[in-house]
Write an enzyme that holds these catalytic residues in place. Structure first.
Site, mmCIF file in Angstrom:
data_model
loop_
_atom_site.group_PDB
_atom_site.id
_atom_site.type_symbol
_atom_site.label_atom_id
_atom_site.label_comp_id
_atom_site.label_asym_id
_atom_site.label_seq_id
_atom_site.Cartn_x
_atom_site.Cartn_y
_atom_site.Cartn_z
ATOM 1 N N TYR A 54 -7.885 -15.492 15.527
ATOM 2 C CA TYR A 54 -8.675 -14.248 15.410
ATOM 3 C C TYR A 54 -8.499 -13.417 16.668
ATOM 4 O O TYR A 54 -8.639 -13.940 17.767
ATOM 5 C CB TYR A 54 -10.159 -14.584 15.240
ATOM 6 C CG TYR A 54 -10.722 -13.994 13.963
ATOM 7 C CD1 TYR A 54 -10.688 -12.620 13.756
ATOM 8 C CD2 TYR A 54 -11.244 -14.803 12.972
ATOM 9 C CE1 TYR A 54 -11.168 -12.078 12.578
ATOM 10 C CE2 TYR A 54 -11.726 -14.270 11.792
ATOM 11 C CZ TYR A 54 -11.688 -12.901 11.592
ATOM 12 O OH TYR A 54 -12.146 -12.367 10.428
ATOM 13 N N LYS A 77 10.203 -1.471 4.547
ATOM 14 C CA LYS A 77 11.188 -0.774 3.710
ATOM 15 C C LYS A 77 12.511 -0.714 4.488
ATOM 16 O O LYS A 77 13.039 -1.765 4.808
ATOM 17 C CB LYS A 77 10.627 0.573 3.269
ATOM 18 C CG LYS A 77 9.378 0.375 2.386
ATOM 19 C CD LYS A 77 8.720 1.646 1.905
ATOM 20 C CE LYS A 77 7.458 1.319 1.107
ATOM 21 N NZ LYS A 77 6.680 2.511 0.753
ATOM 22 N N THR A 99 5.548 2.229 6.797
ATOM 23 C CA THR A 99 5.490 0.802 6.489
ATOM 24 C C THR A 99 6.528 0.135 7.376
ATOM 25 O O THR A 99 7.421 0.804 7.903
ATOM 26 C CB THR A 99 5.878 0.529 5.023
ATOM 27 O OG1 THR A 99 7.179 1.093 4.793
ATOM 28 C CG2 THR A 99 4.889 1.157 4.057
ATOM 29 N N ASP A 130 4.566 10.879 7.144
ATOM 30 C CA ASP A 130 4.527 9.513 6.594
ATOM 31 C C ASP A 130 5.966 9.152 6.231
ATOM 32 O O ASP A 130 6.460 9.517 5.176
ATOM 33 C CB ASP A 130 3.616 9.474 5.365
ATOM 34 C CG ASP A 130 3.617 8.103 4.685
ATOM 35 O OD1 ASP A 130 4.371 7.218 5.131
ATOM 36 O OD2 ASP A 130 2.865 7.928 3.698
ATOM 37 N N ARG A 161 5.899 -7.189 5.493
ATOM 38 C CA ARG A 161 5.057 -6.192 4.845
ATOM 39 C C ARG A 161 3.965 -5.776 5.826
ATOM 40 O O ARG A 161 3.269 -6.613 6.375
ATOM 41 C CB ARG A 161 4.379 -6.776 3.597
ATOM 42 C CG ARG A 161 5.296 -7.458 2.624
ATOM 43 C CD ARG A 161 4.660 -7.550 1.275
ATOM 44 N NE ARG A 161 4.645 -6.227 0.701
ATOM 45 C CZ ARG A 161 5.717 -5.611 0.197
ATOM 46 N NH1 ARG A 161 6.876 -6.226 0.178
ATOM 47 N NH2 ARG A 161 5.631 -4.406 -0.281
ATOM 48 N N GLU A 217 -9.670 -9.706 17.064
ATOM 49 C CA GLU A 217 -10.199 -8.339 16.936
ATOM 50 C C GLU A 217 -10.132 -7.636 18.285
ATOM 51 O O GLU A 217 -10.479 -8.224 19.310
ATOM 52 C CB GLU A 217 -11.652 -8.379 16.458
ATOM 53 C CG GLU A 217 -11.768 -8.688 14.977
ATOM 54 C CD GLU A 217 -13.194 -9.011 14.576
ATOM 55 O OE1 GLU A 217 -13.897 -9.651 15.375
ATOM 56 O OE2 GLU A 217 -13.590 -8.618 13.471
HETATM 57 C C1 LIG Z 1 5.342 2.718 0.445
HETATM 58 C C2 LIG Z 1 4.608 3.890 0.921
HETATM 59 C C3 LIG Z 1 3.292 3.791 1.399
HETATM 60 C C4 LIG Z 1 2.406 2.596 1.190
HETATM 61 O O1 LIG Z 1 2.763 1.426 1.732
HETATM 62 P P1 LIG Z 1 1.985 0.081 1.316
HETATM 63 O O2 LIG Z 1 2.408 -0.859 2.382
HETATM 64 O O3 LIG Z 1 2.452 -0.271 -0.042
HETATM 65 O O4 LIG Z 1 0.527 0.367 1.369
HETATM 66 C C5 LIG Z 1 2.724 4.909 1.962
HETATM 67 N N1 LIG Z 1 3.389 6.070 2.041
HETATM 68 C C6 LIG Z 1 4.645 6.210 1.547
HETATM 69 C C7 LIG Z 1 5.314 7.530 1.662
HETATM 70 C C8 LIG Z 1 5.289 5.132 0.963
HETATM 71 O O5 LIG Z 1 6.502 5.295 0.465
#
Ligand SMILES: *Cc1c(COP(=O)(O)O)cnc(C)c1O
Length: 461
Positions: free
Chosen positions: A45, A246, A243, A216, A252, A47
């Site tokens: 833990y 990807k 993320t 994003d 993840r 935090e």
């Molecule tokens: C995949 C994605 C997310 C979300 O990611 P998670 O890990 O699945 O919550 C957010 N924004 C964009 C543009 C994405 O392609």
């Protein structure tokens, strides 16, 4: 007796090995990333945050040796602090950020935390239309954030596939927005970040207050890290979320990068302004929206960031784009109509209705039967709805990790065209089960795909 779950994990190993993963948001992590993610750090833990005092300019060895004063609520943080510090430091170097928060459990959590840091309930946000390639977390009515904040969508230009910057500017000057967001899950161009920053500046002048400029980059973060895609933080953006799983090829999880003054997350903030955004984000992640961080995943992020800093990663990222461009060209030669007529990144969006008179879901199911995995996806202005959209989305990050190259892209395009033609023929006969009617054709294609995968092992299996 071993838990049943492990049998299923073995089954999944076979599925991942014997098929080709064309879903553009998936990838295969290295053995080192897997090891860190599956480590005993899951027991801890922690935090709070590791200290940043004295860190800028320290070597990685020094960070791994020094005990830093921390901002944690529990004891026993000596190793965890150094690991999280390494993750933060490497993330800042990868993306040329002033600050990184490596604790978001996912991309969605990262976005929620940024909204929570900067916005008040009812504030207006300008973001890309979900139907044009935006993400659920950018204001879809089924999400929590859409209930709290007011999202105004801008679209893409149907003919070019590019963002409609004129519409973005008009909306930014029509609505008193607090946040301008560029981000997407299905968009094949490199955004004009400079133009977006200019639109933000104009809107700030008109409305007389600061507007957070946020990107994003969940899909293209790996390409940005490798330096082959523009970095929004170079163009005046305050925040970039992503993320880590990807194109970045980590575990993840989520990550928030920011520009500004890095302050203590324990102290009361003097003022809420864009300069203080790094500290506002730390407070918004913990305790604002999350509890204890997943330190095993943070360790795996640190390992993945270390891999992304190496020259080999640049080669990998270049090959992702090269493969995507080749695949797009080969698909076009075989009758596929692509949104934006091709791609500038890792991602391809095909209009299956225009190309073969079939919908995306039928095609997704048929491709699954031959071991090619992709996803049905709505196209800008799609009439098929979310469950029967006319398009499919595919990409090359995962197959490039396995080492597939241009020769294999031609093979994939050939298979994809054959399956599309079978589906078209079935559809013309009112046959909804081409996989059954043409079982022999499917079986022989399945064998061809499986044969190819034998030469390209999945890392970590
Ligand atoms: C995949 C994605 C997310 C979300 O990611 P998670 O890990 O699945 O919550 C957010 N924004 C964009 C543009 C994405 O392609």
């Amino acid at each position: 007796m071993k838990d049943l779950v492990f049998d299923l994990i073995e089954q999944e190993k076979i599925r991942q090995s014997e098929g080709l993963e064309l879903i553009p948001s998936e990838n295969y992590v290295s053995k080192a990333v897997l090891e860190a993610a599956g480590s005993i750090l899951t027991n801890k833990y922690s935090e709070g945050y590791p200290s940043f005092e004295g860190v800028p300019g320290w070597s990685e060895e020094k960070i791994a040796e020094e005990i830093l004063p921390n901002f944690r609520y529990y004891g026993g943080q000596i190793n965890v602090d150094r690991i999280e510090r390494l993750a933060i430091d490497r993330a800042c170097r990868l993306f040329k950020a002033d600050h990184a928060n490596v604790q978001p459990h996912s991309g969605a959590n990262a976005n929620e935390a940024v909204y929570f840091a900067w916005l008040n309930p009812g504030d207006k946000v300008l973001a890309m239309n979900l139907g044009h390639g935006g993400h659920l977390t950018h204001g879809s009515p089924v999400t929590r954030s859409a209930k709290i904040y007011e999202f105004i969508p801008y679209g893409t230009n149907l003919a070019t596939g590019d963002i409609d910057y004129n519409e973005m500017e008009k909306l930014a000057l029509d609505h008193d927005i607090k946040l301008l967001l560029v981000g997407y899950s299905a968009f094949m161009k490199v955004p004009d970040f400079k133009r977006v920053a200019e639109i933000r500046d104009k809107a700030e002048q008109k409305w007389g207050h600061e507007i957070l400029l946020m990107a994003d980059m969940a899909h293209v973060a790996g390409l940005i890290a490798a330096g082959i895609h523009d970095n929004p933080l170079d163009f005046g953006f305050n925040v970039m979320t992503t993320t880590t799983h990807k194109t970045l090829r980590g575990p993840r999880g989520g990550l928030i990068l920011s520009k500004g003054r890095v302050g203590s997350p324990l102290k009361k903030l003097e003022e809420k302004n864009l300069e203080n955004i790094p500290t506002m984000i730390d407070k918004a992640v913990f305790p604002g929206t999350q509890g204890g961080p997943l330190e095993h995943i943070i360790a795996a992020k640190a390992v993945a960031f270390g891999e992304a800093l190496k020259p080999e990663f640049k080669t990998y990222a270049k090959n992702i784009v090269k493969n995507a461009k080749t695949l797009a060209e080969e698909l076009k030669k075989r009758g596929f109509k692509l949104i934006g007529d091709g791609t500038e990144n890792h991602l391809i969006l095909a209009d299956m209705m225009k190309s073969f008179n079939i919908n995306g879901k039928t095609y997704e199911k048929a491709l699954d039967a031959v071991g090619l995995t992709l996803n049905a996806n709505a196209l800008p202005g799609d009439t098929g709805g979310a469950f029967k959209p006319n398009g499919v989305r595919l990409g090359t990050p995962a197959i490039t990790t396995r080492g597939l190259g241009e020769k294999e892209m031609i093979e994939i395009a050939k298979w994809m065209a054959e399956v599309a033609k079978i589906c078209q023929k079935a559809d013309e006969n009112g046959d909804e089960n081409p996989e059954k009617t043409y079982a022999e054709d499917f079986a022989s294609l399945r064998d061809e795909v499986k044969n190819l995968t034998k030469n390209f092992p999945v890392p970590g299996i």
